[in-house]
Design an enzyme around this catalytic site. Structure first.
Site, PDB file in Angstrom:
ATOM      1  N   THR A  68       0.817  -1.224   0.000  1.00  0.00           N
ATOM      2  CA  THR A  68       0.000   0.000   0.000  1.00  0.00           C
ATOM      3  C   THR A  68       0.846   1.269   0.000  1.00  0.00           C
ATOM      4  O   THR A  68       1.973   1.278   0.515  1.00  0.00           O
ATOM      5  CB  THR A  68      -0.898   0.017   1.264  1.00  0.00           C
ATOM      6  OG1 THR A  68      -1.524   1.289   1.387  1.00  0.00           O
ATOM      7  CG2 THR A  68      -0.092  -0.224   2.533  1.00  0.00           C
TER       8      THR A  68
ATOM      9  N   TYR B  45      -1.811   0.188  10.114  1.00  0.00           N
ATOM     10  CA  TYR B  45      -2.096  -0.495   8.844  1.00  0.00           C
ATOM     11  C   TYR B  45      -0.867  -0.455   7.933  1.00  0.00           C
ATOM     12  O   TYR B  45      -0.399  -1.485   7.443  1.00  0.00           O
ATOM     13  CB  TYR B  45      -3.304   0.173   8.150  1.00  0.00           C
ATOM     14  CG  TYR B  45      -3.476  -0.249   6.724  1.00  0.00           C
ATOM     15  CD1 TYR B  45      -3.886  -1.537   6.413  1.00  0.00           C
ATOM     16  CD2 TYR B  45      -3.206   0.629   5.669  1.00  0.00           C
ATOM     17  CE1 TYR B  45      -4.032  -1.939   5.095  1.00  0.00           C
ATOM     18  CE2 TYR B  45      -3.352   0.241   4.362  1.00  0.00           C
ATOM     19  CZ  TYR B  45      -3.765  -1.037   4.075  1.00  0.00           C
ATOM     20  OH  TYR B  45      -3.887  -1.435   2.769  1.00  0.00           O
TER      21      TYR B  45
END
Ligand code: UFG
Length: 328
Positions: free
Chosen positions: A117, A141
């Site tokens: 990501t 995250y």
């Protein structure tokens, strides 16, 4: 030879499964169906319902199906949720990925593609981000994904195993043929939320902050069509199979759109106004983040075909209507 897709019942994973089947690949999905849907998986793919950290299950599946590549999507994906539950994110995204990588090594699977990501980068000045930019994740995250990248790096140095980590920017849209799309309940992503508002699934939507240092004051993101993203994985898979070495590559278009521009596109495509309310900033949102994807273009010849906001919104809206019919 079979490709094992983890999280194949989820949003990006189900697009990948369709893309692989379209290309004539054999596919097995490992998914515990915690957020994904069994109906999202085409009948031509085998579904093994289970956890990616169940090493007996995963290794026996790899051997039984003669798996030569893992494409790993399974994981938790909501940035604010990771701030509230960091240990849950480190378990799901890091600890379980470790088990999966070990299973791949033990079963002799030589290729691994990982869903990473843009959240591994810190805030920047808004210029397109290259892969060499410092990795300074601002949420658990992002950290949980970065740790998996590091495990892959070290595993690839020690074992006969090569990986590609694709760092996704803002993934959106749906299969152009309407076979799958973003179906997650309680979605928080902008285009999904705007499409739910446009189709009256929610009465209104909010804009989180209009005081950012951007031309219209709202945050800028690089929105990438999920079908182009699935194509990037397919090309990365071919490159690994041809002997390509381990690689990290951004996946985005290099063009930024503000929240207001996205909402205008939804209004334009749907042909009516939406109830949009101005709200305060959402914690953890960088003002602007846009990809430099030259590496993906150079290394595996990625050529995005659906890089048009109105096309993305058209496909997302079409899927939202289909979901509405399915759930009614
Ligand atoms: N936004 C709104 N209203 C909404 C939803 C979002 O104004 O109802 C705004 C957000 O504040 C943000 C922008 O729209 O400015 C995009 O938000 P998303 O939630 O759609 O996506 P994020 O940029 O927060 O997150 C995405 C991915 C993450 C990834 C991150 C990297 O979903 O997985 O990009 O930048 F980590």
């Amino acid at each position: 030879m079979t490709v094992l897709v983890t999280g194949g019942a989820g949003y990006i994973g189900s697009h990948m499964v369709w893309k692989l089947l379209d290309e004539g690949e054999d596919v097995v999905v490992v998914d515990r169906l915690s957020t994904g849907f069994e109906w999202a998986i085409p009948a031509e793919a085998e579904l093994v319902v289970g956890d990616i950290a169940d090493q007996d299950l995963v290794e026996s599946t790899m051997k039984r199906r003669d798996v030569d590549a893992v494409i790993h999507f399974a994981g938790s994906i909501i940035v604010p949720e990771s701030v509230a539950d960091p240990l849950g994110y480190y378990l799901n995204n890091t600890v379980k990925s470790r088990a999966l990588i070990e299973s791949a090594v033990r079963a002799g699977v030589p290729h691994f593609i990982f869903s990473s990501t843009a959240a591994v980068y810190g805030s920047n000045d808004g210029a397109p981000v290259v892969e060499e930019a410092p990795t300074l994740p601002e949420s658990p995250y992002g950290t949980s994904k970065l740790m998996t990248e590091l495990m892959l790096r070290d595993a690839a140095a020690a074992h006969p195993f090569a990986y590609t980590a694709l760092r996704y920017f803002n993934v959106c849209g749906a299969d152009p043929k309407g076979r799958t799309g973003q179906s997650t309940r309680g979605a928080t992503h902008l285009i999904k939320v705007a499409c739910e508002t446009a189709t009256a699934k929610r009465p209104f939507m909010e804009i989180f902050g209009t005081d950012y240092p951007t031309p219209d004051g709202t945050c800028i993101r690089d929105y990438i069509h999920v079908w182009d993203l699935a194509e990037a994985h397919l090309l990365a898979l071919r490159r690994l199979r041809a002997g390509g070495t381990s690689l990290i590559a951004n996946c985005g278009y290099g063009t930024g759109y503000s929240v207001l521009q996205v909402i205008d596109a939804v209004r334009r495509v749907v042909g009516h106004d939406l109830d949009v309310r101005i709200s305060g900033r959402r914690p953890g949102d960088p003002a602007s983040i846009v990809a430099n994807s030259e590496r993906a273009q150079r290394e595996f010849g990625w050529r995005p075909k659906l890089d048009d906001l109105d096309t993305i919104v058209t496909h997302a809206l079409r899927w939202e209507e289909a979901l509405k019919r399915r759930n009614s």
